[in-house]
Write a protein that holds these residues in place. Structure first.
Motif, PDB file in Angstrom:
ATOM      1  N   UNK A  49     -49.068 -30.718  30.256  1.00  0.00           N
ATOM      2  CA  UNK A  49     -48.606 -31.651  31.157  1.00  0.00           C
ATOM      3  C   UNK A  49     -49.275 -32.955  31.056  1.00  0.00           C
ATOM      4  N   UNK A  50     -50.609 -32.861  30.617  1.00  0.00           N
ATOM      5  CA  UNK A  50     -51.390 -33.995  30.293  1.00  0.00           C
ATOM      6  C   UNK A  50     -50.918 -34.778  29.101  1.00  0.00           C
ATOM      7  N   UNK A  51     -50.450 -33.924  27.928  1.00  0.00           N
ATOM      8  CA  UNK A  51     -50.150 -34.620  26.685  1.00  0.00           C
ATOM      9  C   UNK A  51     -48.839 -35.062  27.000  1.00  0.00           C
ATOM     10  N   UNK A  52     -47.961 -34.770  27.877  1.00  0.00           N
ATOM     11  CA  UNK A  52     -46.702 -35.326  28.021  1.00  0.00           C
ATOM     12  C   UNK A  52     -46.817 -36.530  28.946  1.00  0.00           C
ATOM     13  N   UNK A  53     -47.730 -36.675  29.885  1.00  0.00           N
ATOM     14  CA  UNK A  53     -48.015 -37.938  30.716  1.00  0.00           C
ATOM     15  C   UNK A  53     -48.554 -38.874  29.916  1.00  0.00           C
ATOM     16  N   UNK A  54     -49.134 -38.810  28.827  1.00  0.00           N
ATOM     17  CA  UNK A  54     -49.773 -40.044  27.992  1.00  0.00           C
ATOM     18  C   UNK A  54     -48.970 -40.475  26.658  1.00  0.00           C
ATOM     19  N   UNK A  55     -48.212 -39.276  26.339  1.00  0.00           N
ATOM     20  CA  UNK A  55     -47.725 -39.356  24.960  1.00  0.00           C
ATOM     21  C   UNK A  55     -46.793 -40.703  24.566  1.00  0.00           C
ATOM     22  N   UNK A  56     -46.236 -41.236  25.707  1.00  0.00           N
ATOM     23  CA  UNK A  56     -45.632 -42.652  25.397  1.00  0.00           C
ATOM     24  C   UNK A  56     -46.538 -43.879  25.478  1.00  0.00           C
ATOM     25  N   UNK A  57     -47.856 -43.510  25.874  1.00  0.00           N
ATOM     26  CA  UNK A  57     -48.572 -45.045  26.136  1.00  0.00           C
ATOM     27  C   UNK A  57     -49.717 -44.797  25.266  1.00  0.00           C
ATOM     28  N   UNK A  58     -50.424 -43.757  25.015  1.00  0.00           N
ATOM     29  CA  UNK A  58     -51.568 -43.450  24.253  1.00  0.00           C
ATOM     30  C   UNK A  58     -51.367 -42.126  23.344  1.00  0.00           C
ATOM     31  N   UNK A  59     -50.688 -42.300  22.072  1.00  0.00           N
ATOM     32  CA  UNK A  59     -50.473 -41.217  21.318  1.00  0.00           C
ATOM     33  C   UNK A  59     -51.723 -40.386  21.046  1.00  0.00           C
ATOM     34  N   UNK A  60     -52.989 -41.073  20.587  1.00  0.00           N
ATOM     35  CA  UNK A  60     -54.155 -40.477  20.332  1.00  0.00           C
ATOM     36  C   UNK A  60     -54.595 -39.539  21.514  1.00  0.00           C
ATOM     37  N   UNK A  61     -54.572 -39.965  22.817  1.00  0.00           N
ATOM     38  CA  UNK A  61     -54.931 -39.156  23.733  1.00  0.00           C
ATOM     39  C   UNK A  61     -53.710 -38.017  23.913  1.00  0.00           C
ATOM     40  N   UNK A  62     -52.706 -38.152  23.591  1.00  0.00           N
ATOM     41  CA  UNK A  62     -51.830 -36.801  23.740  1.00  0.00           C
ATOM     42  C   UNK A  62     -52.150 -35.957  22.569  1.00  0.00           C
ATOM     43  N   UNK A  63     -52.751 -36.103  21.568  1.00  0.00           N
ATOM     44  CA  UNK A  63     -53.131 -35.408  20.274  1.00  0.00           C
ATOM     45  C   UNK A  63     -54.436 -34.704  20.998  1.00  0.00           C
ATOM     46  N   UNK A  64     -55.373 -35.420  21.609  1.00  0.00           N
ATOM     47  CA  UNK A  64     -56.492 -34.807  22.357  1.00  0.00           C
ATOM     48  C   UNK A  64     -56.228 -33.755  23.180  1.00  0.00           C
ATOM     49  N   UNK A  65     -55.233 -33.928  24.116  1.00  0.00           N
ATOM     50  CA  UNK A  65     -54.932 -33.040  25.049  1.00  0.00           C
ATOM     51  C   UNK A  65     -54.185 -31.884  24.700  1.00  0.00           C
ATOM     52  N   UNK A  66     -53.311 -32.054  23.703  1.00  0.00           N
ATOM     53  CA  UNK A  66     -52.663 -30.952  22.743  1.00  0.00           C
ATOM     54  C   UNK A  66     -53.615 -30.026  22.112  1.00  0.00           C
ATOM     55  N   UNK A  67     -54.618 -30.567  21.484  1.00  0.00           N
ATOM     56  CA  UNK A  67     -55.638 -29.782  20.851  1.00  0.00           C
ATOM     57  C   UNK A  67     -56.487 -28.899  21.964  1.00  0.00           C
ATOM     58  N   UNK A  68     -56.647 -29.446  23.006  1.00  0.00           N
ATOM     59  CA  UNK A  68     -57.333 -28.836  24.003  1.00  0.00           C
ATOM     60  C   UNK A  68     -56.314 -27.665  24.595  1.00  0.00           C
ATOM     61  N   UNK A  69     -55.146 -27.903  24.785  1.00  0.00           N
ATOM     62  CA  UNK A  69     -54.120 -26.768  25.028  1.00  0.00           C
ATOM     63  C   UNK A  69     -54.100 -25.662  24.209  1.00  0.00           C
ATOM     64  N   UNK A  70     -54.016 -26.088  22.813  1.00  0.00           N
ATOM     65  CA  UNK A  70     -54.279 -25.178  21.838  1.00  0.00           C
ATOM     66  C   UNK A  70     -55.303 -24.203  21.637  1.00  0.00           C
ATOM     67  N   UNK A  71     -56.574 -24.868  21.611  1.00  0.00           N
ATOM     68  CA  UNK A  71     -57.855 -24.255  21.661  1.00  0.00           C
ATOM     69  C   UNK A  71     -57.881 -22.992  22.849  1.00  0.00           C
ATOM     70  N   UNK A  72     -57.472 -23.759  24.160  1.00  0.00           N
ATOM     71  CA  UNK A  72     -57.616 -22.655  25.210  1.00  0.00           C
ATOM     72  C   UNK A  72     -56.718 -21.504  25.183  1.00  0.00           C
ATOM     73  N   UNK A  73     -55.490 -21.900  24.644  1.00  0.00           N
ATOM     74  CA  UNK A  73     -54.464 -20.801  24.501  1.00  0.00           C
ATOM     75  C   UNK A  73     -54.892 -19.712  23.436  1.00  0.00           C
ATOM     76  N   UNK A  74     -55.514 -20.019  22.681  1.00  0.00           N
ATOM     77  CA  UNK A  74     -56.055 -18.978  21.550  1.00  0.00           C
ATOM     78  C   UNK A  74     -57.159 -18.016  22.174  1.00  0.00           C
ATOM     79  N   UNK A  75     -57.694 -18.279  23.291  1.00  0.00           N
ATOM     80  CA  UNK A  75     -58.506 -17.332  23.923  1.00  0.00           C
ATOM     81  C   UNK A  75     -57.972 -16.723  24.959  1.00  0.00           C
ATOM     82  N   UNK A  76     -56.816 -16.865  25.152  1.00  0.00           N
ATOM     83  CA  UNK A  76     -55.884 -15.937  25.778  1.00  0.00           C
ATOM     84  C   UNK A  76     -54.907 -14.823  25.095  1.00  0.00           C
ATOM     85  N   UNK A  77     -54.452 -14.014  25.480  1.00  0.00           N
ATOM     86  CA  UNK A  77     -53.496 -12.895  24.881  1.00  0.00           C
ATOM     87  C   UNK A  77     -52.156 -13.290  25.048  1.00  0.00           C
TER      88      UNK A  77
END
Length: 556
Positions: A49-77
């Motif tokens: 949701x954070x990724x979507x909230x900033x992707x139109x105004x700050x693309x670099x921030x959107x990538x930052x949050x998307x990477x955090x989402x991916x890294x966290x998801x890899x810790x789950x099953x």
């Protein structure tokens, strides 16, 4: 930066390390929820949701949050969460213009979603994202195939909002391939759905596309109307990335209507946003519009300034794309065992680097000559200071300086034309060679029975197919065409202002004496479509049948 401790606590410093300008009420609220989250699954959803909230105004921030989402998801099953996080990461990369990592992320998501047969919504979104990437890479047939598969799933689950977005995607493909009536039909289909749902933001995207379409169709009043509607909604939602596009269209249309003050105003707004967001392509286009508008108003000093800024950005894009392509090709083939293939690719890369160095050296020599000329001109003018009034000398000096720069640009176009032709033929030759190798591998695979050998052949075939799909040579060639033929484009626009952008691009390729087959390989359309486009171009140029089209274009 992405090393977080989970188990209920996320460090606030990692959240606030993103650009402070990216703060907004929605993002701030989501960050607080992340701090309170005691579940990895919930944290992944919040980061998305954070990724979507900033992707139109700050693309670099959107990538930052998307990477955090991916890294966290890899810790789950949770395979669904992991798949969605890769899809979200790919979408963020697309928004920021990083298409190679975008394809890698979404391809991974597509591999995962095949293990989730009941997740039709997610699979459809992934297929649409793949279509977007191939569309960006000028692979229109492939993009239409993915869009069609996505549309079937969206219709099955009756997701009208997503259906509207796919209609918009279909229209974009038809727009790029100059099937303007079909493009208008699908834009209206998409708009009918979004307006009935009251989805302003989705409607704004279609308004923007229709503004650009009507500009291509020479319906300038409608182009202005739709672009102004898109800009108004983008401003309402502070969608700064989106705002740059209708501003560019409004500047271009105002220039065509000879309303140069409005053209300058819109282009200046677009430039300020592009500077703030760091979008180099939009910065370059804004400088080009400003240079052209100022030249039309006789303000040669400002025209010269923006012309130089555009050239510097062009050179920056050329070098950046070349270096990135070289690094990617080396990384891709270092693991291959066939030394001859690796050697051939290295030689090809070295030749490309030599071409880039040669072009840079030529531009440097021209720039040095121009500087020497400027100093000589200034010295001569100082000797005349006792004969002329100071204000007249300054005005004349600025005017002649701008005129000399424009003349030098024409000389550069002539010097680069031969190199551009060779580069175009290289693109066609390279793609033909890869297609031939791919065909031979298919035949070889039917003759070999060893499963391990077949697996290795399949792996090589996949790499060759990926190379054909992601053709950065074509992007670099488009940049070089724009750089080498700028003077020609200006003359063509002055003499034939009703030509579309696609027709002007075709005219530039015809000046290089390329065949229809070669042009079709570069523009990613069939030779028959090239011949039809040539015929329409001749009609717009009012050229007699006995007159050679390439010869005529070279005389402009």
């Amino acid at each position: 930066m992405r090393q977080l401790l989970y188990g209920g606590i996320v460090f606030l410093t990692l959240l606030t390390s993103v650009d402070a300008k990216a703060q907004n009420p929605i993002a701030d609220s989501l960050k607080k929820e992340v701090q309170l989250s005691n579940s990895d699954s919930l944290t992944v959803e919040l980061f998305i949701k954070l990724t979507l909230s900033v992707q139109q105004t700050f693309p670099d921030s959107a990538i930052h949050y998307a990477l955090l989402a991916k890294d966290t998801a890899e810790k789950t099953d949770d395979l669904y969460l992991l798949t969605n996080s890769y899809r979200n990461l790919g979408a963020a990369y697309i928004r920021s213009g990083q298409y190679s990592p975008a394809l890698a992320a979404i391809s991974t998501a597509n591999d995962h979603v095949s293990k989730l047969p009941d997740e039709k919504q997610l699979r459809a979104e992934i297929l649409r994202s793949l279509g977007n990437i191939y569309f960006i890479q000028y692979q229109h047939d492939e993009s239409l195939s993915f869009y069609t598969d996505a549309l079937v799933l969206f219709l099955e689950i009756q997701d009208s909002s997503s259906i509207a977005r796919v209609y918009d995607n279909f229209a974009n493909v038809y727009y790029e391939t100059q099937k303007l009536d079909s493009a208008l039909l699908f834009y209206n289909k998409a708009l009918s759905i979004t307006e009935s749902q009251g989805d302003e933001f989705a409607a704004a995207k279609t308004y923007l596309n229709m503004g650009m379409l009507y500009e291509q169709m020479d319906s300038l009043d409608q182009a202005i109307s739709y672009s102004e509607d898109a800009l108004m909604i983008a401003e309402k939602y502070n969608a700064q990335v989106m705002m740059t596009y209708p501003l560019k269209v409004l500047s271009t249309v105002s220039k065509r209507l000879e309303n140069y003050n409005a053209a300058i105003n819109y282009a200046q707004q677009s430039l300020e946003l592009a500077d703030q967001l760091g979008i180099i392509y939009e910065q370059k286009d804004a400088h080009a519009n400003l240079a052209n508008a100022y030249e039309k108003t006789g303000n040669f000093e400002k025209a010269y300034f923006h012309y130089k800024e555009q050239k510097e950005l062009n050179d920056s894009l050329l070098n950046e794309n070349a270096n990135e392509r070289l690094a990617e090709m080396r990384a891709r083939y270092e693991t291959e065992k066939k030394e001859q293939e690796i050697s051939a690719l290295e030689v090809e890369n070295e030749l490309k680097q030599v071409r880039i160095i040669a072009i840079s050296s030529a531009l440097g020599f021209v720039l040095l000559s121009m500087i020497v000329g400027v100093f000589w001109f200034a010295s001569r003018k100082r000797k005349e200071v006792l004969l002329l009034e100071k204000d007249k000398i300054i005005a004349e000096s600025k005017k002649k300086l701008a005129e000399e720069e424009l003349d030098n640009s024409r000389l550069r176009e002539e010097n680069l034309q031969k190199e551009l032709t060779n580069y175009a033929l290289h693109i066609v030759e390279k793609n033909d060679f890869l297609q031939e190798v791919k065909s031979e591998m298919v035949e070889l695979r039917t003759e070999i029975k060893n499963s391990e050998a077949i697996q290795h052949i399949n792996k090589l075939g996949s790499k060759i197919y990926q190379n054909l799909m992601i053709n950065k040579d074509r992007e670099e060639f488009d940049i070089q065409v724009e750089q080498a033929c700028e003077g020609f484009f200006k003359n063509l626009e002055n003499k034939f202002p009703k030509l579309t952008t696609q027709e002007r691009r075709l005219a530039a390729l015809l000046r290089l004496d390329l065949s229809s087959k070669e042009i079709s390989g570069i523009m990613n359309i069939s030779p028959k479509s090239v011949d039809q486009s040539r015929y329409r171009l001749r009609k717009k140029l009012t050229l007699p049948k006995e007159r050679n089209l390439s010869t005529f274009l070279n005389q402009i």
